[in-house]
Design a protein around this motif. Structure first.
Motif, PDB file in Angstrom:
ATOM      1  N   ILE A  38       0.841  -1.204   0.000  1.00 26.19           N
ATOM      2  CA  ILE A  38       0.000   0.000   0.000  1.00 26.19           C
ATOM      3  C   ILE A  38       0.880   1.260   0.000  1.00 26.19           C
ATOM      4  O   ILE A  38       0.612   2.209  -0.756  1.00 26.19           O
ATOM      5  CB  ILE A  38      -0.951   0.031   1.225  1.00 26.19           C
ATOM      6  CG1 ILE A  38      -1.677  -1.314   1.367  1.00 26.19           C
ATOM      7  CG2 ILE A  38      -1.922   1.188   1.133  1.00 26.19           C
ATOM      8  CD1 ILE A  38      -2.599  -1.693   0.262  1.00 26.19           C
ATOM      9  N   SER A  44      -4.821   9.554  -1.221  1.00 21.89           N
ATOM     10  CA  SER A  44      -4.352  10.829  -1.778  1.00 21.89           C
ATOM     11  C   SER A  44      -5.380  11.930  -1.527  1.00 21.89           C
ATOM     12  O   SER A  44      -6.583  11.671  -1.423  1.00 21.89           O
ATOM     13  CB  SER A  44      -4.132  10.676  -3.284  1.00 21.89           C
ATOM     14  OG  SER A  44      -3.185   9.674  -3.538  1.00 21.89           O
ATOM     15  N   GLY A  68      -3.264   0.518  -9.060  1.00 20.35           N
ATOM     16  CA  GLY A  68      -3.386   0.762  -7.624  1.00 20.35           C
ATOM     17  C   GLY A  68      -4.494   1.730  -7.269  1.00 20.35           C
ATOM     18  O   GLY A  68      -4.264   2.708  -6.545  1.00 20.35           O
ATOM     19  N   ASP A  92      -5.560  -3.678  -9.558  1.00 22.31           N
ATOM     20  CA  ASP A  92      -5.009  -3.646  -8.194  1.00 22.31           C
ATOM     21  C   ASP A  92      -4.640  -5.058  -7.740  1.00 22.31           C
ATOM     22  O   ASP A  92      -5.373  -6.016  -7.992  1.00 22.31           O
ATOM     23  CB  ASP A  92      -5.997  -3.019  -7.201  1.00 22.31           C
ATOM     24  CG  ASP A  92      -5.258  -2.406  -6.008  1.00 22.31           C
ATOM     25  OD1 ASP A  92      -5.362  -1.170  -5.816  1.00 22.31           O
ATOM     26  OD2 ASP A  92      -4.549  -3.152  -5.291  1.00 22.31           O
ATOM     27  N   ALA A 117       0.207  -4.831 -12.103  1.00 16.39           N
ATOM     28  CA  ALA A 117       0.421  -3.892 -13.207  1.00 16.39           C
ATOM     29  C   ALA A 117       1.442  -4.442 -14.201  1.00 16.39           C
ATOM     30  O   ALA A 117       1.455  -4.040 -15.363  1.00 16.39           O
ATOM     31  CB  ALA A 117       0.893  -2.555 -12.649  1.00 16.39           C
ATOM     32  N   TYR A 169       2.264   9.323  -9.017  1.00 18.20           N
ATOM     33  CA  TYR A 169       2.372  10.099  -7.765  1.00 18.20           C
ATOM     34  C   TYR A 169       3.067   9.201  -6.760  1.00 18.20           C
ATOM     35  O   TYR A 169       2.783   8.010  -6.667  1.00 18.20           O
ATOM     36  CB  TYR A 169       1.001  10.587  -7.273  1.00 18.20           C
ATOM     37  CG  TYR A 169      -0.064   9.532  -7.212  1.00 18.20           C
ATOM     38  CD1 TYR A 169      -0.751   9.141  -8.345  1.00 18.20           C
ATOM     39  CD2 TYR A 169      -0.380   8.904  -6.000  1.00 18.20           C
ATOM     40  CE1 TYR A 169      -1.720   8.151  -8.297  1.00 18.20           C
ATOM     41  CE2 TYR A 169      -1.357   7.917  -5.935  1.00 18.20           C
ATOM     42  CZ  TYR A 169      -2.014   7.550  -7.096  1.00 18.20           C
ATOM     43  OH  TYR A 169      -2.968   6.564  -7.045  1.00 18.20           O
TER      44      TYR A 169
HETATM   45  C1  LIG Z   1      -0.538   4.301  -2.166  1.00 22.40           C
HETATM   46  S1  LIG Z   1      -1.864   3.159  -2.555  1.00 22.40           S
HETATM   47  C2  LIG Z   1      -2.755   4.243  -3.677  1.00 22.40           C
HETATM   48  C3  LIG Z   1      -4.245   4.179  -3.456  1.00 22.40           C
HETATM   49  C4  LIG Z   1      -5.090   5.251  -4.130  1.00 22.40           C
HETATM   50  N1  LIG Z   1      -4.918   5.259  -5.575  1.00 22.40           N
HETATM   51  C5  LIG Z   1      -4.828   6.628  -3.583  1.00 22.40           C
HETATM   52  O1  LIG Z   1      -4.342   7.480  -4.312  1.00 22.40           O
HETATM   53  O2  LIG Z   1      -5.142   6.890  -2.441  1.00 22.40           O
HETATM   54  C6  LIG Z   1      -1.036   1.954  -3.598  1.00 22.40           C
HETATM   55  C7  LIG Z   1      -1.948   0.964  -4.321  1.00 22.40           C
HETATM   56  O3  LIG Z   1      -1.152   0.172  -5.214  1.00 22.40           O
HETATM   57  C8  LIG Z   1      -1.603  -1.189  -5.159  1.00 22.40           C
HETATM   58  N2  LIG Z   1      -0.509  -2.038  -5.686  1.00 22.40           N
HETATM   59  C9  LIG Z   1       0.685  -2.335  -5.094  1.00 22.40           C
HETATM   60  N3  LIG Z   1       1.437  -3.087  -5.927  1.00 22.40           N
HETATM   61  C10 LIG Z   1       0.712  -3.277  -7.078  1.00 22.40           C
HETATM   62  C11 LIG Z   1       0.946  -3.953  -8.320  1.00 22.40           C
HETATM   63  N4  LIG Z   1       2.111  -4.600  -8.562  1.00 22.40           N
HETATM   64  N5  LIG Z   1      -0.012  -3.918  -9.272  1.00 22.40           N
HETATM   65  C12 LIG Z   1      -1.186  -3.252  -9.062  1.00 22.40           C
HETATM   66  N6  LIG Z   1      -1.472  -2.594  -7.900  1.00 22.40           N
HETATM   67  C13 LIG Z   1      -0.533  -2.603  -6.919  1.00 22.40           C
HETATM   68  C14 LIG Z   1      -1.972  -1.375  -3.692  1.00 22.40           C
HETATM   69  O4  LIG Z   1      -2.806  -2.494  -3.481  1.00 22.40           O
HETATM   70  C15 LIG Z   1      -2.672  -0.025  -3.424  1.00 22.40           C
HETATM   71  O5  LIG Z   1      -4.019  -0.065  -3.795  1.00 22.40           O
END
Ligand SMILES: C[S@@+](CC[C@H](N)C(=O)[O-])C[C@H]1O[C@@H](n2cnc3c(N)ncnc32)[C@H](O)[C@@H]1O
Length: 213
Positions: A38, A44, A68, A92, A117, A169
Motif C-alpha cells: 500500500i 491521496s 493501484g 489492483d 500492473a 504520484y
Molecule cells: C498508495 S496506494 C494508492 C491508493 C489510491 N490510488 C490513492 O491514491 O489513495 C497503492 C496501491 O497500489 C496497489 N498495488 C501495489 N502493488 C501493485 C501492483 N504490482 N499492481 C497493481 N497494484 C498494486 C496497492 O494495493 C494499493 O491499492
C-alpha cells in the motif's frame, strides 16, 4: 493472478456515497495488513487528484489505465472527466480493494481487474483494447520486490500509444531511475499541498522512440 470480469454494466457515473470515513478506514486496515504493497497510511488528497487529472487531454482519451486504485480516490474523479464512450481499466494487486470498488462503483466504462500492473498488456488485450492513452500509477515503487518495478515500467511503456503518458504520484524519487532509460521525456515536480508532500512525475512515450517498442 485471476482477473475479475467486468459486469454487464449499463450505467455511467453511478458511484455510491461510501463515506469519507469508511474509505479511510478501509484504506488504513489494508495498510496495516500490507504496508509494503500500500505504501501510504491515508489516501491521496483532492488537491493531488486535481493537480494530476488537470494535465490530461480528456477529449482524446479512449483508454485510461489506473494502477493501484485502492478505495477509488482517483477512480471516481477519472470517471467524472472521462468521455462516455471511453474505458477506464483499474488494476489492483489487493483483492479486498478490487471487491470494494466493484461494490462501490457501478459504471459501464469501468473495468476493475485483480492482478499486477506488470501484466498490463494482457489486461488491455482481455478488455478488447489495443494501447492506452494514459496510465496513472499510485504503486509504491520503492517498496516493491526486486525487479517488479523495472518490469512494470517496461510493460507500461510497451502498453502506451506513441505520445501517451505515464503519470505517477509517489513520495520517493526511486522510480526516476527506472523511467529515465525507458522514456525520453520525464518531468518531476512536488505537490506541497498533499500531506505528506508528493512527487508528481510524468513520463511521455515519444513517437520516435516508440518505433522500437
Ligand atoms: C498508495 S496506494 C494508492 C491508493 C489510491 N490510488 C490513492 O491514491 O489513495 C497503492 C496501491 O497500489 C496497489 N498495488 C501495489 N502493488 C501493485 C501492483 N504490482 N499492481 C497493481 N497494484 C498494486 C496497492 O494495493 C494499493 O491499492
Amino acid at each position: 493472478m485471476a482477473s475479475i470480469p467486468s459486469k454487464n454494466k449499463t450505467r455511467v457515473g453511478a458511484a455510491k456515497s461510501g463515506s469519507f470515513f469508511s474509505q479511510w478506514g478501509m484504506f488504513f486496515r489494508q495498510f496495516v495488513k500490507h504496508p509494503g504493497m500500500i505504501g501510504s497510511v491515508i489516501p491521496s488528497s483532492a488537491t493531488l487528484v486535481a493537480r494530476i487529472l488537470d494535465q490530461v487531454d480528456w477529449r482524446n482519451t479512449r483508454l485510461f489505465v489506473e494502477y493501484g486504485p485502492g478505495v477509488g480516490t482517483f477512480t471516481r474523479s477519472i470517471l467524472d472527466r472521462l468521455p462516455a464512450d471511453s474505458t477506464l481499466l483499474a488494476i489492483d494487486l489487493n483483492l479486498d480493494f478490487v471487491a470494494y470498488l466493484e461494490a462501490e462503483i457501478d459504471d459501464s466504462r469501468l473495468r476493475v481487474v485483480h492482478g499486477s500492473a506488470a501484466d498490463v498488456r494482457r489486461f488491455i488485450k482481455e478488455a478488447g483494447q489495443h494501447q492506452a492513452d494514459y496510465i496513472l500509477s499510485g504503486i509504491p515503487f520503492s517498496t516493491l520486490p526486486d525487479g517488479v518495478g523495472a518490469a512494470i515500467c517496461a510493460e507500461t511503456r510497451a502498453a502506451l500509444r506513441p505520445g501517451g503518458a505515464f503519470l505517477i504520484y509517489q513520495y520517493s524519487r526511486y522510480v526516476l531511475r527506472l523511467l529515465n532509460p525507458l522514456f525520453g521525456d520525464v518531468s518531476d515536480t512536488l505537490e506541497w499541498r498533499n500531506i505528506p508532500p508528493c512527487r508528481v512525475i510524468r513520463a511521455v512515450k515519444q513517437a520516435a522512440l516508440a518505433q522500437a517498442a
